[in-house]
Motif scaffolding. Sequence first.
Motif, PDB file in Angstrom:
ATOM      1  N   LYS A 126       0.829  -1.438   0.044  1.00 57.89           N
ATOM      2  CA  LYS A 126       0.067  -0.108   0.343  1.00 57.89           C
ATOM      3  C   LYS A 126       1.132   1.080  -0.065  1.00 57.89           C
ATOM      4  O   LYS A 126       2.111   1.171   0.687  1.00 57.89           O
ATOM      5  N   ALA A 127       0.535   2.362  -1.264  1.00 57.20           N
ATOM      6  CA  ALA A 127       1.963   3.056  -0.919  1.00 57.20           C
ATOM      7  C   ALA A 127       1.181   4.395   0.514  1.00 57.20           C
ATOM      8  O   ALA A 127      -0.386   4.482   1.207  1.00 57.20           O
ATOM      9  N   GLU A 161      -3.648   5.045   4.033  1.00 57.43           N
ATOM     10  CA  GLU A 161      -2.544   5.028   2.124  1.00 57.43           C
ATOM     11  C   GLU A 161      -3.100   6.324   1.630  1.00 57.43           C
ATOM     12  O   GLU A 161      -4.125   6.421   1.390  1.00 57.43           O
ATOM     13  N   VAL A 162      -2.695   6.268   0.262  1.00 54.72           N
ATOM     14  CA  VAL A 162      -3.001   6.395  -0.988  1.00 54.72           C
ATOM     15  C   VAL A 162      -3.636   6.500  -2.042  1.00 54.72           C
ATOM     16  O   VAL A 162      -2.768   5.599  -2.349  1.00 54.72           O
ATOM     17  N   THR A 163      -4.506   7.238  -1.790  1.00 54.65           N
ATOM     18  CA  THR A 163      -5.738   6.227  -3.200  1.00 54.65           C
ATOM     19  C   THR A 163      -5.398   7.201  -3.918  1.00 54.65           C
ATOM     20  O   THR A 163      -4.543   8.255  -4.248  1.00 54.65           O
ATOM     21  N   PRO A 164      -5.730   6.757  -5.503  1.00 56.67           N
ATOM     22  CA  PRO A 164      -5.602   7.719  -7.059  1.00 56.67           C
ATOM     23  C   PRO A 164      -6.242   9.093  -6.120  1.00 56.67           C
ATOM     24  O   PRO A 164      -6.213   9.911  -6.744  1.00 56.67           O
ATOM     25  N   ARG A 165      -7.115   8.451  -6.005  1.00 56.91           N
ATOM     26  CA  ARG A 165      -8.338  10.250  -5.996  1.00 56.91           C
ATOM     27  C   ARG A 165      -8.158  11.037  -4.755  1.00 56.91           C
ATOM     28  O   ARG A 165      -7.806  11.784  -4.940  1.00 56.91           O
ATOM     29  N   GLU A 193     -12.371  13.501   1.314  1.00 53.94           N
ATOM     30  CA  GLU A 193     -11.693  12.446   1.196  1.00 53.94           C
ATOM     31  C   GLU A 193     -11.055  12.077   2.550  1.00 53.94           C
ATOM     32  O   GLU A 193     -10.498  10.584   2.163  1.00 53.94           O
ATOM     33  N   MET A 216      -4.576  11.290  -4.009  1.00 54.10           N
ATOM     34  CA  MET A 216      -3.662  11.818  -4.840  1.00 54.10           C
ATOM     35  C   MET A 216      -4.239  12.995  -5.563  1.00 54.10           C
ATOM     36  O   MET A 216      -3.917  14.437  -6.219  1.00 54.10           O
ATOM     37  N   TRP A 217      -4.652  13.084  -6.317  1.00 53.46           N
ATOM     38  CA  TRP A 217      -5.688  13.825  -7.752  1.00 53.46           C
ATOM     39  C   TRP A 217      -6.178  15.135  -7.291  1.00 53.46           C
ATOM     40  O   TRP A 217      -6.511  16.319  -7.651  1.00 53.46           O
ATOM     41  N   SER A 221       1.681   8.069   2.462  1.00 60.19           N
ATOM     42  CA  SER A 221       1.275   9.260   3.016  1.00 60.19           C
ATOM     43  C   SER A 221       2.309  10.458   3.292  1.00 60.19           C
ATOM     44  O   SER A 221       2.380  11.064   2.382  1.00 60.19           O
ATOM     45  N   LEU A 270       3.485  11.071  -0.468  1.00 58.68           N
ATOM     46  CA  LEU A 270       2.849  12.461  -0.890  1.00 58.68           C
ATOM     47  C   LEU A 270       2.983  14.096   0.196  1.00 58.68           C
ATOM     48  O   LEU A 270       3.114  15.154  -0.228  1.00 58.68           O
TER      49      LEU A 270
END
Length: 193
Positions: free
Chosen positions: A4-5, A73-77, A129, A79-80, A7, A10
């Motif tokens: 899992k990515a 965790e860092v999700t694509p959402r 989020e 990140m955007w 934070s 980020l």
Amino acid sequence: MLRKATSERLSAFSDGVFAVLITVLVLDLRPPVAPTFLALLPLWPTWLSYAVSYVFIAIVWANHHHLLRYATEVTPRLMWFNFGHLFSVSLLPIATAWMAVSELAAQPVAFYAGVFWFVNLTYILLIWELIEATPDNHKARRITRIMRVRSIVTLCVFGCAVIVALKYPPVGLGMCCTCLVVYLKPEAPWAGS
């Protein structure tokens, strides 16, 4: 299998963007030609614009840093939403420069307030989020509600500041500065334990 990515990357990337934005702000400062303190006086719009923007970036960074602590965790959402938030903050140097060179003219101050509005809108998306995704317990719901209400109220004030600035630029700028006070402490006010 992919891990899992987290934070941390980020957060580090975001910190770098905030550092660059502060650097860009300071690069717009120009010294007066004359070597006297009196020569600084005509530059008051530039210094005022810089000071407000510097404090604004510091407050946004502190709140962003606090908010990212909720990330599991860092999700694509995520990140955007984070990229959207960083994009909105990246508009601050141009808005600051325009407001300064115009000596606080109506449309540049309204644009500046609009950038504050946009930054706050993208912050609300990050709250949505990150905080909304926390485990469902009474304290998390209370923190979410307080942060959401604080953000929506200031979003409305920033929106009003855009309109007010078109007629009374110093009042519009003052409204923006007043909203910053609410965010000096990143934790949700009155959340209690």
